[in-house]
Design an enzyme around this catalytic site. Structure first.
Site, mmCIF file in Angstrom:
data_model
loop_
_atom_site.group_PDB
_atom_site.id
_atom_site.type_symbol
_atom_site.label_atom_id
_atom_site.label_comp_id
_atom_site.label_asym_id
_atom_site.label_seq_id
_atom_site.Cartn_x
_atom_site.Cartn_y
_atom_site.Cartn_z
ATOM 1 N N GLU A 1 0.804 -1.224 0.000
ATOM 2 C CA GLU A 1 0.000 0.000 0.000
ATOM 3 C C GLU A 1 0.833 1.268 0.000
ATOM 4 O OE1 GLU A 1 -2.739 -2.691 2.550
ATOM 5 O OE2 GLU A 1 -0.608 -2.416 2.254
ATOM 6 N N ASP B 1 -2.057 -5.164 3.242
ATOM 7 C CA ASP B 1 -2.232 -5.429 4.676
ATOM 8 C C ASP B 1 -3.037 -6.705 4.926
ATOM 9 O OD1 ASP B 1 -0.762 -3.283 5.481
ATOM 10 O OD2 ASP B 1 -2.461 -1.948 5.791
ATOM 11 N N ASP C 1 -5.615 -7.503 6.562
ATOM 12 C CA ASP C 1 -6.993 -7.402 7.037
ATOM 13 C C ASP C 1 -7.946 -7.395 5.851
ATOM 14 O OD1 ASP C 1 -6.519 -4.931 5.960
ATOM 15 O OD2 ASP C 1 -6.838 -3.803 7.806
ATOM 16 N N GLU D 1 -9.586 -4.923 4.442
ATOM 17 C CA GLU D 1 -9.307 -3.859 3.486
ATOM 18 C C GLU D 1 -8.105 -4.213 2.617
ATOM 19 O OE1 GLU D 1 -11.043 -0.894 2.938
ATOM 20 O OE2 GLU D 1 -12.536 -1.900 4.171
ATOM 21 N N TYR E 1 1.382 -5.376 13.115
ATOM 22 C CA TYR E 1 0.241 -4.714 12.490
ATOM 23 C C TYR E 1 -0.716 -4.183 13.551
ATOM 24 C CZ TYR E 1 -3.363 -3.839 9.007
ATOM 25 O OH TYR E 1 -4.290 -3.236 8.180
ATOM 26 N N ARG F 1 -3.937 -2.846 13.282
ATOM 27 C CA ARG F 1 -5.404 -2.925 13.177
ATOM 28 C C ARG F 1 -5.818 -4.364 13.469
ATOM 29 N NH1 ARG F 1 -3.844 0.377 8.853
ATOM 30 N NH2 ARG F 1 -4.492 2.553 9.140
ATOM 31 N N HIS G 1 -5.729 -11.651 13.808
ATOM 32 C CA HIS G 1 -4.326 -11.271 13.819
ATOM 33 C C HIS G 1 -3.822 -11.208 15.254
ATOM 34 C CE1 HIS G 1 -5.148 -10.316 9.704
ATOM 35 N NE2 HIS G 1 -5.957 -9.333 10.033
#
Length: 772
Positions: A5, A84, A86, A88, A322, A324, A369
């Site tokens: 990203e 990432d 997740d 998203e 990470y 989130r 996670h």
């Protein structure tokens, strides 16, 4: 070719992988639903389910980046999607692969691989490359359902609000529920009536001290040699916290304690342990960063992103995992590393015999996670941080490091001494307690023994006026003297206003929102003027309260806490492959579409909510009867930048009553209002002589105040030096009184007039003016 990203992340990973790889950044999402009608729509039936058409289009800002990725991927032996880990991130990888397929690039690529890692270190990236997989379709389906839901709510509801509530836009599917929490808390504070109650505190001389010693110690300090106890029982019943409701009763109980000796009835010594908390999740990190560092949720996530990407670190590796996540567990390898680091830094006595394993208690937690932890806890300690880190980065890393390290340390051990006393022949009972720290355990690394913001100290801590010496010296059946008696008056307190931290906690407890959404929720509510901050507290603006009242009345299901939480659960079922995303979307869309369609018959001249709807004739002595015309009722009226209380006959051609007053008491003359930063209009109150509403408004030439709905040709009263938040009703009335004749000039008898203009106040006489 590897796609991530952010450019910072791309630079770090390029350094790990060398020249055989080319690492590019997508800069976030490359496609989205365009903000126009029909971007998400039902498209007939597919099998047993209603089909949906989603019109994904490349974002304008992403076109150059998408072209760069397509050019680099053409002819490459391998395309690695490393966004990432997740939902998203999975969606970004899916969008990139779909767009490359649409452009005919994928057939020119040797292979496509999806990898994930939770820390930006060379070993983590290398291990991820050896465990490639395909893009997870269930995660993509969950993203599609969530994005379509948010589009349908925003695009369908916003036009309704534009027509019915000028100045309002949809706060979003989840944000509207968060706004409701803030508004309900403010309403509870306004409706709160404090109640007075009393407590009895007795300062007792310890049995090991004589009268002379006690007197000398008392001279040294008010409580230096006294045991502070509190009355807990009276005449065979246990006293609750608010059972003593009058001063006379409190004084009588104090007199009874003073009337005779106080005897030690029982002494209890016990051991108490305090266990460390789990490593941080996204929500707990935001809460603790707010409480300890004063960070907003957005600031916390911005700094955490920098630490994750290794900003300012010469080694190129990220400092934390990470950020989130709603999981509290960490890998066995990380646990072993933390335990080894603890033994080296604090000694083996601070390491528990067995590793600690944690499980989330949050509703709807996915725990996909790891918890947030330092990537190299032994090598990078708070005292050895790179000098390039700024103060925010260093402070947040210190917080994360200490919490993670403490999670694998021994419990803190206390000795708790509780002493119960009897007075008035055994008819009254008192209690004192104290706590002594014997082994700090994990507190060596992370001290969470302080009361959190808005919390009261623990009862034992309040009662522990003496110390371990006085408690330990007390023996059963020994007599003590009450040296001082205090009948303390208290008052109940309203619930505290939400802060960003406590609002995140409330959302998490209800299972509303996800780790990636908490910070955007806080930002959106403030950016759209629905909530503003007073210190750290969140206050709803009048616009936010009008919007909440409107949604609760006409869209009650969709701002219901349980409904929103259940919807999050259904989306999680889609992510785990247990539910079909089209079915979830269709079940939501049918009833919601019907509710939006029914709004066509709703008139804004009869708005819902407090202080009530204008329906039918006003009853006799109706407290909501309009005080000006005496016919209409007071209702909630929308305005371009908020709401106010107005007469229901405002639009009646015969009456046209213009009575108005502020919606919130704090928006009146005291100037203590909470006004959104982007407001351009505010109702200050009513003129005391005419009853007309008095506004402050922002025009093309600055701020002005106005009484009533004046014709456009009438000059407006302008004033510089104020802000729309600081203008008070008194100041507005003073400006509206201008120009004002001060008197006649003694030389020629002409009037001397005070007025204000674009450059401030001035006086004028016979064509000559002088600035004040």
């Amino acid at each position: 070719v590897v796609v991530v990203e952010s450019p910072t992340k791309a630079k770090k990973i390029q350094g790990f992988l060398g020249d055989k790889y080319k690492v590019l950044a997508s800069y976030g999402h490359v496609r989205d639903l365009p903000p126009k009608a029909g971007s998400a729509a039902a498209a007939g039936v597919a099998g047993e389910e209603e089909d949906w058409y989603l019109d994904w289009q490349v974002l304008d800002v992403a076109r150059p980046r998408m072209a760069e990725i397509a050019g680099a991927a053409t002819g490459a032996p391998l395309l690695v999607l490393a966004t990432d880990p997740d939902r998203e991130g999975e969606a970004i990888s899916w969008h990139i692969s779909q767009e490359l397929e649409k452009r005919g690039v994928l057939r020119k690529v040797g292979g496509v691989q999806r990898i994930t890692f939770t820390e930006i270190t060379k070993s983590a990236v290398t291990n991820a490359l050896a465990a490639g997989r395909q893009v997870s379709q269930p995660l993509v389906d969950a993203y599609r359902a969530r994005r379509a839901l948010d589009y349908l709510v925003g695009f369908q509801l916003s036009p309704v609000l534009w027509r019915k509530l000028p100045g309002a836009r949809s706060a979003g599917r989840v944000q509207s529920v968060a706004l409701r929490l803030v508004c309900e808390r403010e309403a509870a504070i306004e409706a709160f009536n404090p109640l007075a109650y009393w407590s009895i505190a007795a300062m007792l001389a310890p049995p090991s001290r004589g009268a002379a010693a006690a007197a000398a110690a008392a001279a040294a300090g008010p409580t230096a040699a006294l045991i502070r106890s509190r009355l807990t029982h009276a005449d065979g019943r246990r006293l609750g916290g608010m059972d003593i409701r009058s001063q006379a009763e409190a004084e009588e109980l104090a007199r009874r304690i003073q009337s005779g000796p106080v005897t030690v009835a029982r002494v209890v010594v016990r051991q108490q342990q305090r266990h460390p908390g789990a490593p941080f999740t996204t929500s707990t990190l935001q809460q603790e960063a707010s409480r300890r560092l004063g960070f907003s949720a957005a600031r916390t996530m911005r700094v955490a992103q920098q630490l994750y990407e290794g900003a300012g670190v010469c080694t190129g590796e990220g400092l934390i995992t990470y950020m989130r996540t709603d999981g509290v567990s960490i890998s066995a390898e990380a646990v072993a590393e933390l335990r080894a680091a603890n033994a080296a830094m604090f000694g083996r006595g601070c390491v528990p015999p067995q590793p600690r394993w944690y499980k989330s208690r949050a509703k709807n937690a996915q725990e996909a996670h790891e918890a947030i932890r330092p990537t190299r806890p032994a090598a990078v300690t708070p005292s050895s941080l790179p000098a390039a880190l700024d103060p925010d980065q260093a402070a947040l890393y210190d917080l994360i490091w200490r919490r993670a390290v403490a999670s694998q340390m021994t419990s803190a051990a206390y000795d708790v001494v509780s002493v119960e006393f009897e007075a008035d022949g055994g008819r009254l009972g008192l209690r004192a307690s104290g706590r002594v720290l014997r082994d700090p355990g994990y507190l060596r690394a992370y001290n969470d023994d302080e009361p959190a913001e808005g919390e009261e100290p623990a009862p034992e801590a309040e009662a522990a006026g003496g110390g371990e010496d006085e408690g330990a010296a007390a023996r059963e059946n020994q007599g003590l003297a009450a040296q001082q008696l205090l009948a303390l008056q208290h008052a109940t307190r309203p619930p505290p206003r939400f802060t960003e931290a406590s609002l995140v906690r409330a959302l998490e407890e209800r299972g509303i929102g996800r780790p990636s959404t908490y910070a955007p929720i806080m930002t959106l509510l403030q950016d759209r003027g629905y909530v503003c901050r007073e210190g750290r507290a969140l206050l709803p603006t009048s616009l936010g309260r009008v919007l909440t009242s409107f949604l609760e009345h006409y869209f009650a299901t969709w701002v219901d806490y349980d409904f929103t939480s259940d919807m999050e659960g259904r989306l999680d079922d889609v992510a785990s492959g247990k539910a079909a995303w089209r079915r979830v979307l269709s079940a939501f869309w049918g009833p919601f579409q019907a509710a939006v369609g029914s709004m066509a018959a709703i008139r804004t001249t009869q708005p819902p909510g407090a202080p009530g709807a204008a329906a039918g004739p006003a009853p006799q002595r109706d407290p909501r009867r309009c005080p000006k015309c005496g016919v209409g009722r007071l209702v909630l009226k929308p305005s371009r930048y908020g709401g106010f209380i107005g007469c229901s006959n405002f639009a009646d051609e015969a009456l046209q009553c213009d009575f108005a007053r502020p919606l919130l008491p704090s928006e009146g003359a005291d100037g203590g209002s909470c006004v959104p930063f982007n407001a351009t209009e505010r109702l200050l109150g009513s003129h005391p002589d005419t009853g007309q509403p008095v506004y402050v408004r922002l025009g093309p030439y600055g701020l002005y105040v106005q009484a009533g709905d004046a014709p456009k040709k009438e000059p407006k009263k302008k004033k510089t030096g104020f802000t729309i938040q600081s203008v008070t009703l008194e100041a507005a009335l003073a400006l509206l009184a201008l120009p004002r004749t001060l008197g006649l000039h003694p030389g020629d008898g002409q009037p001397v007039v005070a007025n204000t203009g674009p450059f401030g106040p001035y006086v004028a006489h016979d064509g000559v003016s002088a600035s004040l």
